[in-house]
Every structure is written in structure tokens, then in C-alpha cells.
Scaffold this motif. Structure first.
Motif, mmCIF file in Angstrom:
data_model
loop_
_atom_site.group_PDB
_atom_site.id
_atom_site.type_symbol
_atom_site.label_atom_id
_atom_site.label_comp_id
_atom_site.label_asym_id
_atom_site.label_seq_id
_atom_site.Cartn_x
_atom_site.Cartn_y
_atom_site.Cartn_z
ATOM 1 N N GLN A 182 -32.478 39.743 -12.937
ATOM 2 C CA GLN A 182 -31.688 39.376 -11.762
ATOM 3 C C GLN A 182 -32.493 38.502 -10.793
ATOM 4 O OE1 GLN A 182 -31.521 42.317 -13.176
ATOM 5 N NE2 GLN A 182 -29.358 42.798 -13.383
ATOM 6 N N GLN A 183 -31.766 37.797 -9.954
ATOM 7 C CA GLN A 183 -32.353 37.152 -8.788
ATOM 8 C C GLN A 183 -32.848 38.263 -7.864
ATOM 9 O OE1 GLN A 183 -29.419 34.680 -6.978
ATOM 10 N NE2 GLN A 183 -30.814 33.673 -5.565
ATOM 11 N N VAL A 184 -34.065 38.126 -7.339
ATOM 12 C CA VAL A 184 -34.671 39.188 -6.538
ATOM 13 C C VAL A 184 -35.119 38.630 -5.189
ATOM 14 C CG1 VAL A 184 -36.561 40.855 -6.371
ATOM 15 C CG2 VAL A 184 -35.424 40.486 -8.574
ATOM 16 N N ILE A 185 -34.725 39.332 -4.125
ATOM 17 C CA ILE A 185 -35.153 38.988 -2.766
ATOM 18 C C ILE A 185 -35.863 40.210 -2.203
ATOM 19 C CG2 ILE A 185 -34.404 38.323 -0.443
ATOM 20 C CD1 ILE A 185 -31.952 37.005 -1.843
ATOM 21 N N VAL A 186 -37.111 40.031 -1.777
ATOM 22 C CA VAL A 186 -37.937 41.159 -1.355
ATOM 23 C C VAL A 186 -38.432 40.954 0.068
ATOM 24 C CG1 VAL A 186 -40.059 42.457 -1.785
ATOM 25 C CG2 VAL A 186 -38.687 41.661 -3.713
ATOM 26 N N VAL A 187 -38.229 41.974 0.898
ATOM 27 C CA VAL A 187 -38.869 42.056 2.212
ATOM 28 C C VAL A 187 -40.139 42.870 2.026
ATOM 29 C CG1 VAL A 187 -38.694 42.956 4.557
ATOM 30 C CG2 VAL A 187 -36.678 41.965 3.442
ATOM 31 N N THR A 188 -41.287 42.361 2.474
ATOM 32 C CA THR A 188 -42.514 43.103 2.217
ATOM 33 C C THR A 188 -43.616 42.771 3.214
ATOM 34 O OG1 THR A 188 -44.141 43.687 0.511
ATOM 35 C CG2 THR A 188 -43.433 41.380 0.603
ATOM 36 N N HIS A 189 -44.494 43.769 3.429
ATOM 37 C CA HIS A 189 -45.773 43.550 4.095
ATOM 38 C C HIS A 189 -46.898 43.446 3.067
ATOM 39 C CE1 HIS A 189 -44.548 44.055 8.276
ATOM 40 N NE2 HIS A 189 -43.858 45.130 7.949
ATOM 41 N N GLN A 190 -46.591 43.833 1.818
ATOM 42 C CA GLN A 190 -47.590 43.812 0.754
ATOM 43 C C GLN A 190 -47.599 42.417 0.130
ATOM 44 O OE1 GLN A 190 -49.292 46.724 0.507
ATOM 45 N NE2 GLN A 190 -47.923 47.597 2.038
ATOM 46 N N LEU A 191 -48.490 41.564 0.613
ATOM 47 C CA LEU A 191 -48.431 40.152 0.257
ATOM 48 C C LEU A 191 -48.688 39.907 -1.225
ATOM 49 C CD1 LEU A 191 -50.178 38.636 3.408
ATOM 50 C CD2 LEU A 191 -47.741 39.096 3.016
ATOM 51 N N GLY A 192 -49.402 40.812 -1.877
ATOM 52 C CA GLY A 192 -49.631 40.664 -3.311
ATOM 53 C C GLY A 192 -48.363 40.778 -4.124
ATOM 54 N N LEU A 193 -47.352 41.401 -3.559
ATOM 55 C CA LEU A 193 -46.069 41.536 -4.247
ATOM 56 C C LEU A 193 -45.394 40.182 -4.464
ATOM 57 C CD1 LEU A 193 -44.109 43.761 -5.292
ATOM 58 C CD2 LEU A 193 -43.072 43.785 -3.024
ATOM 59 N N LEU A 194 -45.842 39.179 -3.711
ATOM 60 C CA LEU A 194 -45.211 37.860 -3.752
ATOM 61 C C LEU A 194 -45.825 36.933 -4.802
ATOM 62 C CD1 LEU A 194 -45.028 37.366 0.113
ATOM 63 C CD2 LEU A 194 -43.214 38.179 -1.393
ATOM 64 N N ASP A 195 -46.819 37.426 -5.538
ATOM 65 C CA ASP A 195 -47.433 36.606 -6.591
ATOM 66 C C ASP A 195 -46.368 36.151 -7.590
ATOM 67 O OD1 ASP A 195 -49.863 37.023 -5.430
ATOM 68 O OD2 ASP A 195 -50.568 38.502 -6.887
ATOM 69 N N GLY A 196 -46.334 34.856 -7.848
ATOM 70 C CA GLY A 196 -45.372 34.313 -8.798
ATOM 71 C C GLY A 196 -43.999 34.047 -8.230
ATOM 72 N N PHE A 197 -43.809 34.298 -6.931
ATOM 73 C CA PHE A 197 -42.506 34.027 -6.316
ATOM 74 C C PHE A 197 -42.284 32.516 -6.170
ATOM 75 C CE2 PHE A 197 -41.856 38.306 -5.995
ATOM 76 C CZ PHE A 197 -40.874 38.709 -5.108
ATOM 77 N N ASP A 198 -41.035 32.139 -6.040
ATOM 78 C CA ASP A 198 -40.674 30.729 -5.913
ATOM 79 C C ASP A 198 -40.729 30.250 -4.470
ATOM 80 O OD1 ASP A 198 -39.864 30.391 -8.738
ATOM 81 O OD2 ASP A 198 -38.284 31.795 -8.185
ATOM 82 N N ARG A 199 -40.486 31.182 -3.535
ATOM 83 C CA ARG A 199 -40.312 30.772 -2.138
ATOM 84 C C ARG A 199 -40.533 31.975 -1.232
ATOM 85 N NH1 ARG A 199 -34.284 28.877 -0.147
ATOM 86 N NH2 ARG A 199 -34.683 28.552 2.086
ATOM 87 N N VAL A 200 -41.118 31.731 -0.071
ATOM 88 C CA VAL A 200 -41.321 32.801 0.907
ATOM 89 C C VAL A 200 -40.905 32.292 2.285
ATOM 90 C CG1 VAL A 200 -43.001 34.276 2.069
ATOM 91 C CG2 VAL A 200 -43.159 33.924 -0.415
ATOM 92 N N VAL A 201 -40.105 33.098 2.977
ATOM 93 C CA VAL A 201 -39.617 32.773 4.319
ATOM 94 C C VAL A 201 -40.359 33.656 5.317
ATOM 95 C CG1 VAL A 201 -37.601 32.739 5.837
ATOM 96 C CG2 VAL A 201 -37.349 32.153 3.403
ATOM 97 N N VAL A 202 -40.935 33.040 6.342
ATOM 98 C CA VAL A 202 -41.652 33.775 7.385
ATOM 99 C C VAL A 202 -40.769 33.842 8.628
ATOM 100 C CG1 VAL A 202 -43.753 33.934 8.771
ATOM 101 C CG2 VAL A 202 -43.836 32.865 6.494
ATOM 102 N N LEU A 203 -40.552 35.070 9.123
ATOM 103 C CA LEU A 203 -39.767 35.263 10.345
ATOM 104 C C LEU A 203 -40.662 35.764 11.471
ATOM 105 C CD1 LEU A 203 -37.552 36.265 7.860
ATOM 106 C CD2 LEU A 203 -36.136 36.030 9.882
ATOM 107 N N ASP A 204 -40.340 35.329 12.677
ATOM 108 C CA ASP A 204 -41.051 35.794 13.859
ATOM 109 C C ASP A 204 -40.076 35.817 15.030
ATOM 110 O OD1 ASP A 204 -43.518 36.547 15.310
ATOM 111 O OD2 ASP A 204 -43.224 34.628 16.335
ATOM 112 N N ASN A 205 -39.982 36.972 15.672
ATOM 113 C CA ASN A 205 -39.110 37.105 16.844
ATOM 114 C C ASN A 205 -37.685 36.630 16.564
ATOM 115 O OD1 ASN A 205 -38.594 37.863 19.527
ATOM 116 N ND2 ASN A 205 -38.974 35.777 20.276
ATOM 117 N N GLY A 206 -37.200 36.948 15.355
ATOM 118 C CA GLY A 206 -35.812 36.651 15.022
ATOM 119 C C GLY A 206 -35.522 35.245 14.540
ATOM 120 N N SER A 207 -36.581 34.436 14.350
ATOM 121 C CA SER A 207 -36.383 33.050 13.913
ATOM 122 C C SER A 207 -37.225 32.764 12.672
ATOM 123 C CB SER A 207 -36.796 32.077 15.022
ATOM 124 O OG SER A 207 -35.999 32.248 16.176
#
Length: 226
Positions: A182-207
Motif C-alpha cells: 500500500q501507499q504509506v504515510i507516516v507521522v514520526t519523530h523517529q527519523l530513521g523510519l524515513l529511510d527509503g521514503f520518497d518525500r518528507v513534509v516538515v510542519l511547524d506551528n501549523g504550516s
């Protein structure tokens, strides 16, 4: 891959604004959301399968508006919570998996076949009739993933799925998510979990403050938090 469109989305809890004019189009197979606590990432994730409705703007999944077509969206998008105990509702492991299919229209045989496939896939076959609440933390999270997966959604959204786990179980859950078709979207603080991901979105203060490849996004996030 499904197309998820987040168009001018804002959200408030009472007087507190948690999302501000978010615009994203998600079509990649593996996408991560990262940001400090309170950045709005979990709120945004919960909108992707209609658990929350935006205060302003729209979220659509393959053209289905989550605010108006929530039930249809949830057939497409499965959700895995941080704490698996919030998802485990039946006494035994097999019963909990079968519960996810209670309104599926499948026959008892078809449900039993799906349950067995999930038990085998996530190494839970030896625990079929065990009390679900007595599983280890890692096993509970695998059960939660299995309960989302058993409905055969096109997308899995996981909200900090490894946060409550030790390193070994976090690795097991990470490997399970990485192995999904499946397509997978992950919210995480564990940055190693993002290895091999296609894209990462960074949010700060709601933006959204950065949106791009994982390495660059993680660097931007580290710079952001100092």
C-alpha cells in the motif's frame, strides 16, 4: 497510487489554530510528516481518512471529500494510531482482526481466510486465541497494523507508530510498514523510519515549512529545532 489533495486546509480546536492554509498533493508511495510536538502533523494525518474534518479548506482522496464521504474514504485509507490499545477492541487476537470486517459483506469463510493471512504475515499465528491486551507492545502494534490492513485499503496512515516501542519492536514495526504494498504515510519523530521514503513534509506551528527529499527535509527539521 491514490491522489490525496489538501487544499487551503486550516483547523482550529476552539480558539487554538493548529493548521494554517496547508496545500499539498500527495501521490508518492512513501511519505513522511515530521515536526515538533504541536506542529499540527497528527491533526493533518487524521484528516486523511476523515477522523477529523478541516475547519477550512478541503481534503480529498481520489476525488472523495473526507468531510462528506468519510465512510468511503475510510474504505480506501486505513489508520494506525500511536497507542495500539486504542484500536484493540475485542478479547482475542483473531476476534480483533475479524471485528474490522464486521460490515464488509464477506462470508465467514472469507473472513477466516483473511484473518489467517494477517496472523501469518505478522507473526501472530501462535497467538490466535490469546488475550489481545496481553501481547507485547510490538505485537500489539503489529495487530493494529493488521487490523487496518485486513480491510485491504489502498493507503495506510500511521501516526507515530513506533513512539511507544523499544528499539527491537520499533524495528519490527518499521520493517512491517516498509513491506506493505500500500501507499504509506507516516507521522514520526523517529527519523530513521524515513529511510527509503520518497518525500518528507516538515510542519511547524501549523504550516508546511519544507517539502522534499528525506535527507534535505531532515536537515531542515534539525535546523528548525536548533
Amino acid at each position: 497510487m491514490s491522489e490525496i489533495v489538501i487544499d487551503a486546509v486550516g483547523h482550529r480546536f476552539g480558539d487554538r489554530t493548529v493548521l494554517r492554509a496547508i496545500d499539498l498533493r500527495i501521490t508518492e508511495r512513501r511519505v513522511g510528516f515530521i515536526g515538533a510536538n504541536g506542529s499540527g502533523k497528527s491533526t493533518l494525518a487524521r484528516m486523511l481518512n476523515g477522523l477529523l474534518k478541516p475547519t477550512t479548506g478541503t481534503v480529498t482522496v481520489d476525488g472523495l471529500d473526507v468531510a462528506r464521504k468519510g465512510a468511503q474514504v475510510r474504505r480506501k485509507v486505513g489508520f494506525v494510531f500511536t497507542d495500539p490499545d486504542t484500536q484493540i477492541v475485542m478479547p482475542t487476537v483473531a476476534e480483533d482482526l475479524a471485528f474490522s470486517l464486521r460490515r464488509s459483506g464477506l462470508s465467514k469463510t472469507e473472513i477466516a481466510d483473511r484473518v489467517q493471512r494477517v496472523l501469518d504475515r505478522f507473526g501472530l499465528a501462535a497467538h490466535t486465541d490469546h488475550p489481545a491486551h496481553l501481547l507485547s507492545g510490538g505485537q500489539k502494534q503489529l495487530l493494529a497494523i493488521g487490523s487496518a490492513l485486513i480491510r485491504e485499503p489502498e493507503v495506510i496512515v500511521a501516526d507515530e507508530p513506533t513512539t511507544l516501542l523499544d528499539l527491537r519492536n520499533a524495528r519490527r514495526v518499521s520493517q512491517a510498514l516498509n513491506a506493505l504494498d500500500q501507499q504509506v504515510i507516516v507521522v514520526t519523530h523517529q527519523l530513521g523510519l524515513l529511510d527509503g521514503f520518497d518525500r518528507v513534509v516538515v510542519l511547524d506551528n501549523g504550516s508546511v515549512v519544507f517539502d522534499g527529499p528525506p535527507a534535505a527535509a531532515i536537515e531542515a527539521y534539525r535546523h528548525l529545532i536548533g
